[in-house]
Design a protein around this motif. Sequence first.
Motif, PDB file in Angstrom:
ATOM      1  N   VAL A  65      -3.790   3.413  -3.121  1.00 59.16           N
ATOM      2  CA  VAL A  65      -2.939   3.141  -4.270  1.00 59.16           C
ATOM      3  C   VAL A  65      -2.063   1.968  -3.866  1.00 59.16           C
ATOM      4  CG1 VAL A  65      -1.108   4.028  -5.773  1.00 59.16           C
ATOM      5  CG2 VAL A  65      -2.892   5.582  -4.919  1.00 59.16           C
ATOM      6  N   SER A 116       1.259   0.554 -10.554  1.00 62.88           N
ATOM      7  CA  SER A 116       0.355   0.575  -9.396  1.00 62.88           C
ATOM      8  C   SER A 116      -1.069   0.863  -9.872  1.00 62.88           C
ATOM      9  CB  SER A 116       0.831   1.625  -8.397  1.00 62.88           C
ATOM     10  OG  SER A 116       1.033   2.848  -9.052  1.00 62.88           O
ATOM     11  N   PHE A 117      -2.029   0.500  -9.015  1.00 65.13           N
ATOM     12  CA  PHE A 117      -3.443   0.709  -9.356  1.00 65.13           C
ATOM     13  C   PHE A 117      -4.208   0.970  -8.072  1.00 65.13           C
ATOM     14  CE2 PHE A 117      -4.921  -3.533  -8.002  1.00 65.13           C
ATOM     15  CZ  PHE A 117      -3.747  -4.268  -8.030  1.00 65.13           C
ATOM     16  N   LEU A 118      -5.534   0.983  -8.149  1.00 59.96           N
ATOM     17  CA  LEU A 118      -6.326   1.362  -6.974  1.00 59.96           C
ATOM     18  C   LEU A 118      -7.046   0.139  -6.410  1.00 59.96           C
ATOM     19  CD1 LEU A 118      -8.002   4.678  -8.281  1.00 59.96           C
ATOM     20  CD2 LEU A 118      -5.708   4.312  -7.369  1.00 59.96           C
ATOM     21  N   ALA A 119      -7.182   0.085  -5.090  1.00 57.86           N
ATOM     22  CA  ALA A 119      -7.913  -1.022  -4.469  1.00 57.86           C
ATOM     23  C   ALA A 119      -8.590  -0.523  -3.197  1.00 57.86           C
ATOM     24  CB  ALA A 119      -6.952  -2.161  -4.126  1.00 57.86           C
ATOM     25  N   VAL A 165       0.876  -1.169   0.000  1.00 57.23           N
ATOM     26  CA  VAL A 165       0.000   0.000   0.000  1.00 57.23           C
ATOM     27  C   VAL A 165       0.917   1.224   0.000  1.00 57.23           C
ATOM     28  CG1 VAL A 165      -1.769   1.266   1.260  1.00 57.23           C
ATOM     29  CG2 VAL A 165      -1.779  -1.244   1.273  1.00 57.23           C
ATOM     30  N   VAL A 166       0.855   2.026  -1.066  1.00 54.45           N
ATOM     31  CA  VAL A 166       1.802   3.140  -1.180  1.00 54.45           C
ATOM     32  C   VAL A 166       1.119   4.498  -1.182  1.00 54.45           C
ATOM     33  CG1 VAL A 166       3.559   1.798  -2.394  1.00 54.45           C
ATOM     34  CG2 VAL A 166       1.806   2.996  -3.716  1.00 54.45           C
ATOM     35  N   GLY A 167      -0.215   4.519  -1.099  1.00 56.65           N
ATOM     36  CA  GLY A 167      -0.867   5.830  -1.104  1.00 56.65           C
ATOM     37  C   GLY A 167      -2.360   5.724  -0.898  1.00 56.65           C
ATOM     38  N   THR A 168      -2.982   6.876  -0.834  1.00 58.26           N
ATOM     39  CA  THR A 168      -4.417   6.948  -0.577  1.00 58.26           C
ATOM     40  C   THR A 168      -5.067   7.894  -1.567  1.00 58.26           C
ATOM     41  OG1 THR A 168      -3.894   6.707   1.770  1.00 58.26           O
ATOM     42  CG2 THR A 168      -6.102   7.479   1.223  1.00 58.26           C
ATOM     43  N   VAL A 169      -6.276   7.541  -2.009  1.00 62.83           N
ATOM     44  CA  VAL A 169      -7.049   8.429  -2.889  1.00 62.83           C
ATOM     45  C   VAL A 169      -8.255   8.915  -2.098  1.00 62.83           C
ATOM     46  CG1 VAL A 169      -8.487   8.524  -4.972  1.00 62.83           C
ATOM     47  CG2 VAL A 169      -6.354   7.226  -4.991  1.00 62.83           C
TER      48      VAL A 169
END
Lengths: 104, 91
Positions: free
Chosen positions: A26, A40-43, A6-10
């Motif tokens: 992200v 990378s993608f979103l989850a 997990v490398v980021g937040t949207v």
Amino acid sequence: MTLCRVVGTVVSTVKHPTYKGLKLYVVQPVDSDDRPTDPSFLAVDTVQSGPGDLVLVLSEGNGARQILREKVLPIRSLVVGIVDAVDARIPAGVPEGAIARGDA
Amino acid sequence: MYLGKVVGTVVASQKAPGLQGVRLLVVQPLNTDLTPRGSVLVAVDAVQAGPGDVVHLVSSREAALALPDSFVPVDAAIVGIVDSVDVEARP
């Protein structure tokens, strides 16, 4: 499923109702040595994971609908596990990604 | 699921029945560092996004589930307008 960091937040306030109250991360696919592999993608998180965690990501709608118990659900990728350890011994001589592609 | 930027709209009067009354927007897919990725595509809009908005999308079967009538021929749907994306630089 994919091994990811997990490398980021949207953050998005205007969104489809089924996303309300869910964390959108992200995630960066990695190999068993924590090296980035694909883009990378979103989850959506379902296990209270956080940035920096090594996680398991499912990217298939049917599974997502079962986990979130929602029939009409425009969500495909879910964080479904926080990984404690990965012990993967890839036999020498197997080309990179061959196992994942089902070639070895 | 991925990020994109709305760069235009599409009007098509002659189209499959399921697409009647559905807003079609032109989207430039983005990497998670917001740089463009690949070619533009057309997505249905489920959240009243407008040109210039950074959005997040879902693809394939799940895109159809973003619309009120979910038996529609769509493979990309805008499901959120992004306020912020914060990605930690990997060590």
